[in-house]
Design an enzyme around this catalytic site. Structure first.
Site, short mmCIF file in Angstrom:
data_model
loop_
_atom_site.label_atom_id
_atom_site.label_comp_id
_atom_site.label_asym_id
_atom_site.label_seq_id
_atom_site.Cartn_x
_atom_site.Cartn_y
_atom_site.Cartn_z
N CYS A 131 -5.40 1.94 -20.36
CA CYS A 131 -5.72 2.50 -19.04
C CYS A 131 -4.99 1.76 -17.93
O CYS A 131 -5.28 1.96 -16.76
CB CYS A 131 -7.23 2.46 -18.79
N HIS A 136 0.82 -1.21 0.00
CA HIS A 136 0.00 0.00 0.00
C HIS A 136 0.86 1.26 0.00
O HIS A 136 0.42 2.31 -0.48
CB HIS A 136 -0.96 -0.02 1.19
#
Length: 586
Positions: A514, A216
């Site tokens: 993307c 994270h």
């Protein structure tokens, strides 16, 4: 809350990290510098003194409790609730990806399996502090032993335990140091609650000893545009006040650089700052060929920043944020409100919204099968939605209503499309709901190989390079053990992208990227050379990509793409493309 810790530990992942190889730009540490290696996040560079994160709290003592187990459990419940509330508040303040990450961490704190383990220890006479320490540590070790993505969630759980114990003990929660001047933060690992709210006026860069490309720290650092190098084992030797260069582009930390090197780094920092503050222009190549730069967004809260950084629309709006923390699918009204918020931020511009991409690392109790042995190859994306048509139709209805109430140009796309029949059926269903422009994600090799058939049946294709890479290379993008194979520069991946680009040209259909590959400036040029027309990325990456595109012509981009396709491997492809562009600029 009825589910156990381990499934939820991966439920909030939204975007995997780019490998160290993908981040490299050719910048190298100064010769002779004492250099530590890790995984770079982004393209930034920073120079400053080290400030280390404070050591964690000491393990609570083993003395027996003077209270009853029920009284101690009431203390635990109060502290867990307070920590979960604080994490949720931090997430709401941070918004974007951070909000989902911190919601997942709050869910960890309240996991019933943990509560059961705590109760058992309290029954044996332990204090609340000791019971929390032992129970959370047991589950932390399980995550660590699982390895890969789950292993990288172990640091998140350890942070929750520290916060609960600190609350029980009446001590300040662990956090980022404040030496009173700008600094390079060095930590064993950085908890999401700290990463999400870092003061970027003070924190020049982050270096972590642990963590990897899907930690994270890496995910949130990329979203915030924060210079970071993670997984630097040698960083344990760094001391407070020691000057370092953190070079994310080179995946390196240089210790005690020479005055000459410091001068070079300051010049590079100034150059990047000037580029970032320059007037924002539409994405384009040096010969004027337009290459619109679009934003990848995970919630409406990120729209304003994307516009400020020059997003020319949205190339990927992930709708998972509405579903992941819910026990049941949100109703049409709730969905319409969120979609309308996003669309209103981009009047007259293209906004590509991806339907719910559940499954694999994003399981949902009301949509996916928790017992699948290999969910990455199971019922996910459009496959899961087709199995629950009321959820699919509800989402399409909400999108159509939101589009009708705004001036944005809404495009809708389906994830995990594998066949021409799926593409045709989805496009027809979208039209039935009044949605004018429908397309598909190209994330598996089958879609790339039959791109002509897909694009005769649907309106556009958007290539998700994260999944396309993992399925092409048979390397799970959540496993650090095969991280070296998770590289979109591999010629096999590039060849599939080229197939889609060529099909788009033949069928006169738009093709975009993307995935994380679009945020790599050098690779962005190659993607355009392969026939990709638009690039979508985290807004913080746009300045670097815009500047790199402006240095090269369409002919040079095609030459770089051909050079990369002819290479034997990912690193060779990267070097070949760089050499081809250097030759073209002479």
């Amino acid at each position: 809350m009825t589910s156990s810790l381990l499934p939820h530990a991966s439920s909030q992942e939204v975007a995997p990290a780019v490998s160290a190889a993908s981040a490299a730009t050719g910048e190298q540490p100064a010769p002779g510098a004492r250099t530590l290696s890790g995984t770079g996040v982004g393209q930034g560079v920073a120079l400053g003194p080290v400030a280390r994160m404070a050591a964690p709290l000491q393990a609570p003592g083993e003395e027996p409790s003077a209270l009853t187990p029920e009284q101690e459990h009431a203390r635990v419940q109060e502290s867990v609730a307070a920590v979960a509330q604080d994490l949720a508040a931090r997430g709401e303040a941070a918004g974007g990806t951070a909000q989902g990450v911190l919601q997942a961490q709050a869910m960890m704190a309240q996991d019933p399996a943990l509560d059961k383990a705590v109760r058992a220890r309290l029954g044996d006479g332990a204090t609340a502090e000791r019971a929390v320490h032992e129970s959370f540590e047991q589950f932390r070790r399980r995550l660590e032993q699982a390895g890969g993505y789950l292993g990288e969630r172990a640091a998140d759980l350890a942070d929750v335990a520290q916060r609960v114990i600190a609350h029980l003990s009446g001590l300040p929660a662990p956090g980022v140091p404040d030496p009173g001047h700008p600094f390079v933060l060095v930590a064993q690992d950085l908890a999401p609650a700290d990463t999400a709210l870092l003061d970027l006026e003070k924190v020049l860069a982050v270096v972590t000893i642990e963590g990897g490309p899907t930690s994270h720290t890496a995910i949130l650092a990329r979203e915030k545009g924060l210079t970071a190098v993670v997984g630097v084992a040698g960083a344990a030797e760094l001391t407070d006040g020691e000057t370092v260069v953190v070079d994310a582009a080179a995946s390196a930390v240089e210790i005690s650089p020479s005055p000459e090197r410091e001068k070079e780094v300051r010049a590079r920092i100034a150059e990047r700052a000037a580029a970032a503050s320059a007037p924002v222009t539409p994405g384009a190549l040096a010969d004027g060929t337009p290459v619109p730069l679009l934003a990848n967004l995970g919630s409406p809260e990120g729209a304003a920043e994307a516009v400020e950084l020059g997003a020319e629309g949205v190339g990927l709006f992930r709708t998972e944020f509405l579903f992941l923390s819910a026990e049941t699918a949100p109703d049409v009204a709730a969905q319409r409100h969120a979609y309308q918020q996003m669309l209103e931020a981009f009047p007259g511009q293209k906004v590509v919204i991806r339907l719910l991409d559940a499954g694999a690392d994003k399981p949902l109790p009301f949509l996916t099968d928790a017992d699948e042995e290999n969910p990455a190859l199971g019922r996910r994306g459009l496959r899961a939605l087709n199995a629950q048509p009321e959820i699919l139709r509800g989402q399409l209805t909400a999108l159509a209503e939101a589009a009708a109430a705004t001036e944005a140009d809404l495009w809708v796309m389906a994830p995990m499309v594998s066949t021409a029949e799926e593409a045709e059926a989805f496009t027809a269903l979208a039209a039935e709901h009044g949605l004018r422009t429908a397309g598909v994600m190209v994330e598996v090799p089958s879609s790339a190989l039959i791109a002509d058939q897909l694009l005769t049946r649907t309106g556009f294709a958007s290539i998700g390079t994260n999944d396309l890479t993992q399925y092409t290379m048979a390397a799970d993008r959540l496993l650090g053990s095969v991280a070296e194979l998770q590289d979109p520069w591999h010629p096999a991946v590039l060849r599939l992208i080229g197939e889609v680009g060529a099909a788009g040209a033949r069928q006169d259909r738009p093709v975009g990227v993307c995935g994380e590959a679009a945020a790599d400036p050098l690779l962005a040029v190659v993607l355009v050379g392969l026939g990709v027309q638009t690039l979508s990325m985290a807004p913080a990456a746009m300045a670097d990509v815009r500047a790199e595109l402006a240095r090269h012509t369409a002919a040079a981009a095609r030459a770089a793409a051909q050079a990369a396709l002819a290479a034997a491997g990912a690193q060779d492809a990267r070097e070949a493309a760089r050499a081809a562009l250097a030759d073209g600029s002479r």
